[in-house]
Write a protein that holds these residues in place. Structure first.
Motif, PDB file in Angstrom:
ATOM      1  N   LYS A  43     -94.086-118.140 -36.850  1.00 15.91           N
ATOM      2  CA  LYS A  43     -93.686-116.288 -36.786  1.00 15.91           C
ATOM      3  C   LYS A  43     -92.990-116.390 -38.510  1.00 15.91           C
ATOM      4  CE  LYS A  43     -91.851-117.025 -32.129  1.00 15.91           C
ATOM      5  NZ  LYS A  43     -92.379-115.537 -31.523  1.00 15.91           N
ATOM      6  N   ARG A  44     -93.700-114.498 -38.334  1.00 18.48           N
ATOM      7  CA  ARG A  44     -93.415-113.915 -39.464  1.00 18.48           C
ATOM      8  C   ARG A  44     -91.580-112.934 -39.062  1.00 18.48           C
ATOM      9  NH1 ARG A  44     -95.501-114.366 -44.680  1.00 18.48           N
ATOM     10  NH2 ARG A  44     -97.641-115.838 -44.168  1.00 18.48           N
ATOM     11  N   PRO A  45     -90.763-113.361 -39.179  1.00 19.77           N
ATOM     12  CA  PRO A  45     -89.552-112.182 -39.355  1.00 19.77           C
ATOM     13  C   PRO A  45     -89.741-111.528 -40.177  1.00 19.77           C
ATOM     14  CG  PRO A  45     -88.435-114.639 -39.653  1.00 19.77           C
ATOM     15  CD  PRO A  45     -90.199-114.942 -39.511  1.00 19.77           C
ATOM     16  N   ASP A  46     -89.408-110.185 -40.364  1.00 22.02           N
ATOM     17  CA  ASP A  46     -88.988-108.610 -41.436  1.00 22.02           C
ATOM     18  C   ASP A  46     -88.411-109.682 -43.056  1.00 22.02           C
ATOM     19  OD1 ASP A  46     -90.696-107.421 -40.465  1.00 22.02           O
ATOM     20  OD2 ASP A  46     -89.502-106.117 -39.791  1.00 22.02           O
ATOM     21  N   PHE A  47     -86.803-109.921 -42.416  1.00 26.53           N
ATOM     22  CA  PHE A  47     -85.487-111.094 -43.447  1.00 26.53           C
ATOM     23  C   PHE A  47     -84.926-111.656 -43.240  1.00 26.53           C
ATOM     24  CE2 PHE A  47     -86.657-106.701 -45.024  1.00 26.53           C
ATOM     25  CZ  PHE A  47     -86.317-106.467 -45.988  1.00 26.53           C
ATOM     26  N   VAL A  48     -84.737-112.504 -43.490  1.00 27.23           N
ATOM     27  CA  VAL A  48     -84.278-113.942 -43.194  1.00 27.23           C
ATOM     28  C   VAL A  48     -83.133-113.513 -44.050  1.00 27.23           C
ATOM     29  CG1 VAL A  48     -83.672-116.037 -42.773  1.00 27.23           C
ATOM     30  CG2 VAL A  48     -85.661-115.093 -41.801  1.00 27.23           C
ATOM     31  N   ILE A  49     -81.959-113.512 -43.693  1.00 33.87           N
ATOM     32  CA  ILE A  49     -80.428-113.454 -45.236  1.00 33.87           C
ATOM     33  C   ILE A  49     -79.369-115.058 -45.082  1.00 33.87           C
ATOM     34  CG2 ILE A  49     -78.444-112.743 -46.164  1.00 33.87           C
ATOM     35  CD1 ILE A  49     -79.751-110.450 -44.821  1.00 33.87           C
ATOM     36  N   ILE A  50     -79.632-115.518 -45.763  1.00 30.16           N
ATOM     37  CA  ILE A  50     -78.638-116.474 -45.435  1.00 30.16           C
ATOM     38  C   ILE A  50     -77.611-117.228 -46.886  1.00 30.16           C
ATOM     39  CG2 ILE A  50     -78.874-119.638 -45.601  1.00 30.16           C
ATOM     40  CD1 ILE A  50     -81.917-119.595 -45.192  1.00 30.16           C
ATOM     41  N   GLY A  51     -76.415-117.108 -46.478  1.00 29.87           N
ATOM     42  CA  GLY A  51     -75.499-116.795 -47.351  1.00 29.87           C
ATOM     43  C   GLY A  51     -73.775-117.735 -46.895  1.00 29.87           C
ATOM     44  N   PRO A  52     -73.541-118.088 -47.841  1.00 31.66           N
ATOM     45  CA  PRO A  52     -72.736-119.887 -47.562  1.00 31.66           C
ATOM     46  C   PRO A  52     -71.552-119.180 -46.870  1.00 31.66           C
ATOM     47  CG  PRO A  52     -73.399-119.621 -50.246  1.00 31.66           C
ATOM     48  CD  PRO A  52     -73.771-118.192 -49.388  1.00 31.66           C
ATOM     49  N   ASP A  53     -71.028-118.145 -47.080  1.00 27.65           N
ATOM     50  CA  ASP A  53     -69.520-117.399 -45.872  1.00 27.65           C
ATOM     51  C   ASP A  53     -70.417-116.774 -44.642  1.00 27.65           C
ATOM     52  OD1 ASP A  53     -70.369-115.987 -47.970  1.00 27.65           O
ATOM     53  OD2 ASP A  53     -68.665-115.298 -48.365  1.00 27.65           O
ATOM     54  N   LEU A  54     -71.507-116.758 -45.303  1.00 28.82           N
ATOM     55  CA  LEU A  54     -71.836-115.976 -43.641  1.00 28.82           C
ATOM     56  C   LEU A  54     -72.650-116.661 -43.230  1.00 28.82           C
ATOM     57  CD1 LEU A  54     -73.129-112.685 -43.105  1.00 28.82           C
ATOM     58  CD2 LEU A  54     -74.829-113.104 -43.838  1.00 28.82           C
ATOM     59  N   GLY A  55     -73.884-117.123 -42.553  1.00 31.74           N
ATOM     60  CA  GLY A  55     -74.599-118.291 -41.816  1.00 31.74           C
ATOM     61  C   GLY A  55     -75.891-117.202 -42.434  1.00 31.74           C
TER      62      GLY A  55
END
Length: 640
Positions: A43-55
């Motif tokens: 699969k190819r999601p448009d954007f994936v964001i990973i943040g230490p205090d975000l998830g």
């Protein structure tokens, strides 16, 4: 500024995707990672964001206008194309939601990433969410068209919320909206650690994997979970390089230990995956390095994307996969077995190829490791075996490791310009900070090329290494009365490392400059000393057969010349008989400097140099020994 992968967005991305990419990169915190169109298990999601205090947040981007929308519900949208045709598609929020759960299902199988007890048992330790971004619709459009009836306002971003040029844009509002996209009710009490973020990347992106200790999945109550330890993955810069090298011809210049070979192998895997019909050739100079790359490629290509696809009934834990489209050769092996020519025939073969009078194998992609070791004619031959339609040539080099006199002009050699198509790797990940400084101080002191050192891209020939913050013991320097005594010391140190520091024999390397001199048989003394110490060994450079049968992981101490150690690394390295350097019969002192630098940078944690005679190099190390002793005496005096 967030870290984006890829570093820059592709030119074919939509205007809305480019706008969102710039906004996320500019306004999210520095320790956030933003992936654009990552491939995750098909699969190819448009954007994936990973943040230490975000998830973790997944975003779906749509460039719909008011005129595009015809009939909407929570699950399906009917839209009108530019040609006026109606099409029914999955709701953007449902697309984002499905992609999110696709990722979550992968990560929830890792025992170290979930809650094992309590209210949220078997849920991820960190929040996860999803949302949709409408780059050509404004908040007023949503109100006027009644779109909030089918799109939760907390789960969407509109043009005026992502465009910094709009008066209503607010960095705080952007961040708040992303924080509210979570479907789980808890927040992170403590930020995700680097190890946890690496574990997420390790599972989602198999191409960044280097190694990890893991046990087969075991039942935990009603779940089958995997336990990973000591995860090693490419850092973000290396991942960016591997994924965004680009097409056509490319050059990577890197310092020792910067992961050049790892990126080359990862690139080969990506190409094989993207183009299963391509014929891919990997070349290097050394036989032992070719064998090392072969084993690395074999490991990378046979490891399944999901570690749960391992067949643990097999002895090695996984089923064998054949990848016939990747060939790994050292250069002369390629000449002999694939082209069926000798090195002396290269000039005449080049002439015949120019006249279309010779037929030789062609390759869709060629990757060359340790490119600084290749002759001009060799590169000319390589470039003529490259498919002109793909021009996919990757050259990887470090000129500080040059041990063969080669005149170098890649444009003349290959007919391909690398201007604007080069990348620099100047961080040494392999060695501790102490080893990096020790080796580089030696090189900088003795190399005639020290005035050509580049500290930034394209300023010179040699790249100065930067070390990571990984600390370790200072490299050892030992002087003995004779070589037998020297080897007795080495054997004692190997036994100590093995027994007290749990360093396996497979992670120990002994390097020598020459195997015998008129005074003594160096290699016989090394072997005899190891046998007396009951230490298993493998003489890697005994002959060509030994080089080709070399197995990196068998439980033996490896013995090798420095030349044949290029591209390899071990936890502990002993360089013996240093008083034979510079070697008296070697006219090119620069080669000797590079050789010793190469030898020192094979060590990941422990390095020891020993000698029983005197040379220009040992005088240098004697001064360091004396300085250390004086410093130690001063400290002891001060303590008293």
């Amino acid at each position: 500024m967030a870290y984006t992968i890829p570093e820059t967005i592709r030119s074919t991305a939509t205007a809305g995707e480019r706008l969102l990419f710039r906004t996320l990169k500019t306004y999210l915190p520095d320790d956030y990672i933003v992936y654009f169109e990552p491939e995750i298990r098909g699969k190819r999601p448009d954007f994936v964001i990973i943040g230490p205090d975000l998830g973790l947040v997944v975003l779906e981007v749509k460039d719909y206008t008011k005129n595009t929308l015809f009939q909407l519900n929570h699950d399906e949208w009917t839209i009108i194309s530019a040609a006026g045709e109606q099409t029914t598609v999955k709701s953007p929020l449902k697309q984002a939601r499905d992609n999110m759960f696709h990722i979550v299902d992968v990560l929830k199988k890792d025992k170290n990433l979930i809650h094992l007890e309590g209210k949220y048992q078997f849920q991820l330790k960190f929040p996860y969410g999803y949302g949709a971004v409408f780059t050509r619709l404004y908040q007023k459009d949503f109100v006027q068209e009644g779109l909030y009836a089918v799109i939760d306002p907390n789960l969407c971003l509109t043009r005026d919320e992502i465009d910094p040029d709009k008066e209503t844009f607010s960095e705080e509002n952007l961040f708040e909206k992303i924080l509210n996209m979570f479907i789980v009710p808890y927040r992170l009490r403590t930020p995700l650690t680097k190890e946890e973020i690496d574990a997420i990347r390790y599972h989602l992106f198999p191409e960044v994997r280097i190694s990890a200790e893991f046990k087969p999945p075991v039942p935990y109550q009603d779940q089958l979970l995997l336990s990973l330890h000591d995860i090693k993955a490419m850092d973000l810069h290396q991942e960016n390089l591997a994924k965004q090298i680009g097409d056509k011809n490319r050059l990577i210049r890197g310092v020792a230990g910067s992961g050049k070979t790892l990126i080359l192998a990862s690139r080969a895997k990506l190409l094989a995956k993207q183009h299963p019909d391509w014929k891919i050739l990997i070349l290097c100079y050394n036989i032992s390095l070719a064998q090392g790359i072969r084993q690395m490629i074999h490991h990378m290509l046979n490891e399944p994307d999901s570690l749960f696809d391992f067949d643990f009934t097999k002895e090695d834990g996984k089923a064998e996969t054949k990848w016939d489209n990747i060939i790994v050769r050292n250069f002369h092996e390629w000449l002999k077995y694939d082209l069926r020519i000798t090195e002396r025939q290269i000039p005449s073969i080049l002439e015949k190829l120019e006249k279309n009078e010779a037929i030789l194998p062609m390759y869709d992609a060629i990757l060359v490791d340790e490119g600084q070791d290749f002759e001009s004619e060799w590169l000319a031959l390589i470039s003529k075996r490259l498919n002109p339609a793909t021009q996919s040539l990757l050259l990887v080099e470090d000129r500080a490791q040059t041990i063969y006199k080669r005149k170098r002009s890649y444009l003349q050699d290959t007919g391909l310009s690398f201007q604007g198509r080069s990348k620099i790797l100047n961080i040494n990940y392999r060695n501790t900070a102490q080893i990096v400084k020790f080796a580089w101080d030696f090189y900088r002191t003795h190399s005639v090329l020290k005035n050509k050192v580049a500290h930034r891209e394209f300023e010179g020939e040699i790249i100065a290494p930067q070390s990571t913050r990984r600390k370790g013991p200072e490299p050892g320097i030992f002087k003995a009365e004779n070589f037998a005594q020297e080897m007795n010391m080495v054997v004692r140190q190997i036994q100590k490392l093995h027994e007290e520091k749990n360093v396996p024999y497979s992670e120990i390397l002994i390097l020598y400059r020459v195997k015998r001199t008129h005074r003594q048989n160096i290699i016989d003394t090394i072997k005899r000393s190891l046998e007396q110490g009951q230490i298993p060994y493998y003489w890697l450079t005994e002959d060509e057969t030994a080089k080709r049968k070399f197995s990196r992981d068998d439980n033996t101490v490896k013995i090798s010349t420095i030349e044949s150690s290029k591209g390899l690394d071990f936890q502990a390295v002993f360089i013996v008989n240093v008083d034979n350097m510079p070697f008296p019969l070697e006219e090119d002192k620069e080669r000797e400097v590079s050789l010793l630098y190469i030898g020192m940078t094979r060590a990941k944690e422990y390095l020891c140099l020993s000698y029983s005679g005197e040379s220009e190099f040992t005088k240098y190390f004697e001064r360091i020994r004396e300085e250390r002793q004086n410093s130690k005496d001063t400290k002891e005096k001060y303590v008293r």
